[in-house]
Design a protein around this motif. Sequence first.
Motif, PDB file in Angstrom:
ATOM      1  N   ARG A 101       0.732  -1.133   0.061  1.00  0.00           N
ATOM      2  CA  ARG A 101       0.030   0.007   0.002  1.00  0.00           C
ATOM      3  C   ARG A 101       0.925   1.304   0.090  1.00  0.00           C
ATOM      4  N   HIS A 102       1.952   1.210   0.754  1.00  0.00           N
ATOM      5  CA  HIS A 102       2.884   2.305   0.834  1.00  0.00           C
ATOM      6  C   HIS A 102       3.516   2.701  -0.615  1.00  0.00           C
ATOM      7  N   MET A 103       3.572   1.646  -1.019  1.00  0.00           N
ATOM      8  CA  MET A 103       4.323   1.802  -2.605  1.00  0.00           C
ATOM      9  C   MET A 103       3.390   1.814  -3.607  1.00  0.00           C
ATOM     10  N   GLY A 104       1.995   2.103  -3.510  1.00  0.00           N
ATOM     11  CA  GLY A 104       1.041   2.403  -4.394  1.00  0.00           C
ATOM     12  C   GLY A 104       0.176   1.320  -5.126  1.00  0.00           C
ATOM     13  N   VAL A 105       0.326   0.557  -4.559  1.00  0.00           N
ATOM     14  CA  VAL A 105      -0.778  -0.971  -4.762  1.00  0.00           C
ATOM     15  C   VAL A 105      -2.153  -0.568  -4.322  1.00  0.00           C
ATOM     16  N   THR A 106      -3.027  -0.480  -5.116  1.00  0.00           N
ATOM     17  CA  THR A 106      -4.450  -0.176  -4.631  1.00  0.00           C
ATOM     18  C   THR A 106      -5.471  -1.529  -5.274  1.00  0.00           C
ATOM     19  N   ASP A 107      -4.971  -2.383  -5.939  1.00  0.00           N
ATOM     20  CA  ASP A 107      -5.734  -3.380  -6.378  1.00  0.00           C
ATOM     21  C   ASP A 107      -6.073  -4.382  -5.298  1.00  0.00           C
ATOM     22  N   GLN A 108      -7.411  -4.362  -4.886  1.00  0.00           N
ATOM     23  CA  GLN A 108      -7.680  -5.062  -3.752  1.00  0.00           C
ATOM     24  C   GLN A 108      -7.456  -6.599  -4.062  1.00  0.00           C
ATOM     25  N   LEU A 109      -7.674  -7.215  -5.043  1.00  0.00           N
ATOM     26  CA  LEU A 109      -7.557  -8.467  -5.106  1.00  0.00           C
ATOM     27  C   LEU A 109      -5.996  -8.959  -4.689  1.00  0.00           C
ATOM     28  N   TRP A 110      -5.247  -7.988  -5.534  1.00  0.00           N
ATOM     29  CA  TRP A 110      -3.587  -8.204  -5.187  1.00  0.00           C
ATOM     30  C   TRP A 110      -3.436  -8.256  -3.812  1.00  0.00           C
ATOM     31  N   LEU A 111      -3.892  -7.325  -3.179  1.00  0.00           N
ATOM     32  CA  LEU A 111      -3.711  -7.280  -1.561  1.00  0.00           C
ATOM     33  C   LEU A 111      -4.072  -8.280  -0.659  1.00  0.00           C
ATOM     34  N   ASP A 112      -5.611  -8.733  -1.296  1.00  0.00           N
ATOM     35  CA  ASP A 112      -6.011  -9.640  -0.436  1.00  0.00           C
ATOM     36  C   ASP A 112      -5.637 -10.878  -0.614  1.00  0.00           C
ATOM     37  N   ALA A 113      -4.768 -11.362  -1.760  1.00  0.00           N
ATOM     38  CA  ALA A 113      -3.969 -12.722  -2.121  1.00  0.00           C
ATOM     39  C   ALA A 113      -3.086 -12.784  -1.307  1.00  0.00           C
ATOM     40  N   VAL A 114      -2.100 -11.554  -1.158  1.00  0.00           N
ATOM     41  CA  VAL A 114      -0.903 -11.492  -0.412  1.00  0.00           C
ATOM     42  C   VAL A 114      -1.299 -11.617   1.088  1.00  0.00           C
ATOM     43  N   LEU A 115      -2.141 -11.051   1.576  1.00  0.00           N
ATOM     44  CA  LEU A 115      -2.763 -11.153   3.151  1.00  0.00           C
ATOM     45  C   LEU A 115      -3.115 -12.548   3.225  1.00  0.00           C
TER      46      LEU A 115
END
Length: 381
Positions: free
Chosen positions: A204-218
């Motif tokens: 998020r700090h580096m500019g990723v806003t795609d929620q699926l991307w973030l959810d998959a990592v989490l």
Amino acid sequence: MIRTRAAETDIGIGIPLDRDVYNEKGVLLLRKGYIVQTQTQLTTLIKQGLYFLTKDTSDKSGHVAPKTDELLSFVLVDEAYAALVSLYSCTSANDLPSRILKICDFLNLAVKKDADMALGGILLQKNAKYSIIHQIHCALLCEIILKRLGHTDQERSTVIAAALTMNIGMLGLQDFLFFQHKQPSGDQRKGILNHPYRGVEILRHMGVTDQLWLDAVLQHHELLDGSGYPRGLRADDICRAARLLAIADVYGAKIFPRSYRPPLPANTAARQIFLKEREYIFDSELVDIFVKELGIYHPGCFVRLTNGEIGIITRRGGKIHLPIVHSVVGANGMPLPEPKLRVASSADFTVKELLDTQEGNFNINIYRLWQHDKRLATRET
């Protein structure tokens, strides 16, 4: 164009190439900017034969720079590796999303051109940083499965981006643990359990806003029975991208060696996931597709055949238990002058056992191995 053979002194280890490099047939092998990582890699490339092309002053047409789609699959994977190493060497990079998606394009093309060569190149890669090569491996596995499921380029890129950044919250710790011979300490365990949260925070700090991307990592360590982490999610609370990533992550970790243990044979890893872990912790539908698509013999594995030869899996084959093998060592223990195609459906060439990749302590010319595979794939010797 004038062709000049490269000498070992023309290429520096750890230094970006100042020009494109070709093989003797004029096929682009390494693009300008590519970094040769080790002496072993350089020696192997030089033996293979590398050439520079320079513009002939009598050539009125000029030199047209080769396109990315001219690169071989294993070179595309190497470029993805070098790009990811470069990206992670600067953790303050504010263009991370675009650079990650560019790496996704490399891997997408590598799979499109020759998925087996791409996978084989991963296992035959030596001296690579585990934290980097593991994420690239998982990304390739996910790309293959998602293509099989009919996902669009954009849908696949989001999941591949998650695979390439799933451990961004513990890269240093992961490389340290790779060489550690004892169980993780309490503090290390906390770092492991917290890395999905930390990864999302960094992204998020580096500019990723795609929620699926973030959810998959989490969620990539969450398991269907609720035994995963960091939140202990169950079943439908886990997004499908994270379910696939979890399978690729565990499978890839099993078949890669550590300093303290040999790799688990690929067929054993596939059977463990299919028979023991399929029903309770992994998505059974995705496991079925994963094993059916990838088979039980991963390209790049060393195997001993029933005739005593040692070979390398170069193709997954038409059936999961019948791979295509190229022998590189004869039954007498001597290296063969050229790879020999062996199809496992023949009694003499059945896979007897998988070998630790470290047992294959000899230089493998990946280009020659898969070029022979392409020429001979329809013939059995």
